[in-house]
Design a protein around this motif. Sequence first.
Motif, short mmCIF file in Angstrom:
data_model
loop_
_atom_site.label_atom_id
_atom_site.label_comp_id
_atom_site.label_asym_id
_atom_site.label_seq_id
_atom_site.Cartn_x
_atom_site.Cartn_y
_atom_site.Cartn_z
N ASP A 1 104.11 -21.67 -41.88
CA ASP A 1 104.93 -22.65 -41.31
C ASP A 1 105.50 -22.38 -40.14
O ASP A 1 105.95 -21.52 -39.63
CB ASP A 1 106.41 -22.37 -42.37
N TYR A 2 105.14 -23.60 -39.19
CA TYR A 2 105.10 -23.62 -38.07
C TYR A 2 106.67 -23.54 -37.45
O TYR A 2 107.07 -22.88 -36.55
CB TYR A 2 104.54 -24.88 -37.36
N LYS A 3 107.43 -24.60 -38.15
CA LYS A 3 109.04 -24.48 -37.83
C LYS A 3 109.67 -23.08 -37.89
O LYS A 3 110.58 -22.57 -37.23
CB LYS A 3 109.63 -25.65 -38.81
N LYS A 4 109.14 -22.35 -39.14
CA LYS A 4 109.71 -21.26 -39.17
C LYS A 4 109.34 -20.17 -38.36
O LYS A 4 110.11 -19.21 -37.93
CB LYS A 4 109.61 -20.76 -40.76
N GLU B 1 111.51 -20.54 -35.19
CA GLU B 1 112.83 -19.92 -35.65
C GLU B 1 112.83 -18.53 -35.47
O GLU B 1 113.57 -17.72 -35.04
CB GLU B 1 113.21 -20.63 -37.01
N PHE C 1 103.07 -31.25 -31.26
CA PHE C 1 103.70 -30.40 -32.30
C PHE C 1 103.23 -30.41 -33.46
O PHE C 1 103.05 -29.74 -34.48
CB PHE C 1 105.19 -30.63 -32.21
N ALA D 1 101.44 -27.95 -35.80
CA ALA D 1 101.93 -27.69 -37.24
C ALA D 1 101.08 -27.74 -38.39
O ALA D 1 100.93 -27.03 -39.56
CB ALA D 1 103.05 -28.53 -37.49
#
Length: 562
Positions: free
Chosen positions: A338-341, A344, A325, A329
């Motif tokens: 933005d990997y997290k966004k 989501e 991860f 990222a």
Amino acid sequence: MNKSTISPLCLCGSQVSGKGLLASLLNGHPDVLSFSFWHDFMASALCYLSAWKPPMLYHFDEKTEKLCDARAALTCAGRWSHLEGFARQGYIPFTVSGDNIVKLPFNLDFYGLDKTLMDRLATLERLDAQSVFSEVYTALGQYLMPDAPQAKWGVSMPQVDFFRFEIILQTYPQAKIVYIMRDMQEVLYAHSKREAFTRGISAEEALEELTTFKSDWLRRMIKAKDVAARFANEQPDRFMTIDFTDLVCDTATVMARLTSWLGIEDLPCLHKGTWNGVEIDKRLTGRVLDKQEDIPASFANLTSQDVAAIKAKIELADTPSESAFILQAARFEKIGWDYKKAIERTNATLPLLGMAGPFHEDMCENASQHWLALAAIAPEKVRRILEIGTFSGDTAAFLSALYPHAQIVTCDLPDDSQRYISSYGRQNPDKKRTLEEQRAKNLKADNITFIQKNSFLLPKYISGPFDIIWMDGGHTYPDVAFDLCNSWHLLADDGILLCDDVFIPQPPDSSKNYDSYNVFSPLIRDNIIDVNYILKRLCIAPSPGLEGKMIAAVRKIQQSSI
């Protein structure tokens, strides 16, 4: 089953699982063509003629060039050179049980059979996988046993990816698969003992090499047993499992069950291993079973620990590691994403497709990290999207839900194109119909336009600019070069081009296709494009054959006119 056709009987299983033993038992039956020296050769051909490898038979329309491709497919692994060497020696070594080598007589006119095969293939009206398989085995049977009746089954041991048995069943409508189940501790011990004997090293050294360099292979093999059991339960008429110990210790019962399943007579010859009709030395069938009490205690403990460790890793195989991860990222951040966004946003989109989140790579056949890359692009910058390579339409449907305000154009080959039909198992009418029904369902949104043309012709039918282009058509040269050129000129300034399935040669691997990388490289050197690579998959389990593949991400920077 059509009596004029020889159908594939595919023997699968781990190494040292008894495939050679079962092939030798079937060898003496008049309805089965099973020759040990032929297995490596036909296994390679079976792989290359099937849909999980690049289709070799439909690169050109001309019959002579198709035959050249057929020759390339049938000799893809260089096995003929091995056979030729055996022919000069007059025997083929057959390793048995790790502590014996049986030398089986080998008598083959290598060049005569090669010519016979190509002459027969030249008479075929259709060079599809099923027809080629049947014709090759017919030629083999007539060449070695001119007066024998034609067999019903041709035995092969395909080097199939352990999770893709359905590819064989789809590509060869008359095929059946036998999977031999063997305890993994026995497999590790037998394999290590054989390596130790043939290479003059200790069994512990052989095991260390196996678990160090082939850990993924072992993990996949363990999981393959579960997949095989599922197939046997779901398709009992085409998939059978056999226990290795039963095959060795209760041969008559196993072979009676197998012959009933194949629709052939249960004959006494099936209970003794034979080589071209001659009984093989009893060492072949008498010492292949490694009994638990014969395994040294120290080695047994070592293998038990190793198997336990591998089994523990399987539970984590479907979930990427934290380090994976972090690496991904960082790759996204380098592009400005933005990997997290992106995760989501993808998870928020999945319910619109009727999919239960959160996102994972095996949620559908075409889900990979490219969905997250597509979700990482700012929505306000996206008005038009082009996809080259529709397949089942999963990604087009995802894009439609992700960017409901955008116009999406997706392109694939016409349904009657020979190249379309010959890929991804669509030679099978049922498979073709299922894929097209799924595609129609996925492309029903109002903001999707479907074009069925060769992508070389795209500029004739559409005009740019596009803010996103997802390039997932042909991955071999020259197709990938055509698509990249068209995509670049159709891409908007500051637009994003994503290209699927790019291998980076670090180090080079002869089994991988570097055409996409080689098309990008000179453009990078000339400062025309700047490419960033993100991982296609963070975990291997859903599709082991995709390990190491990347997705190329290119942002188009406006260049001044000359």
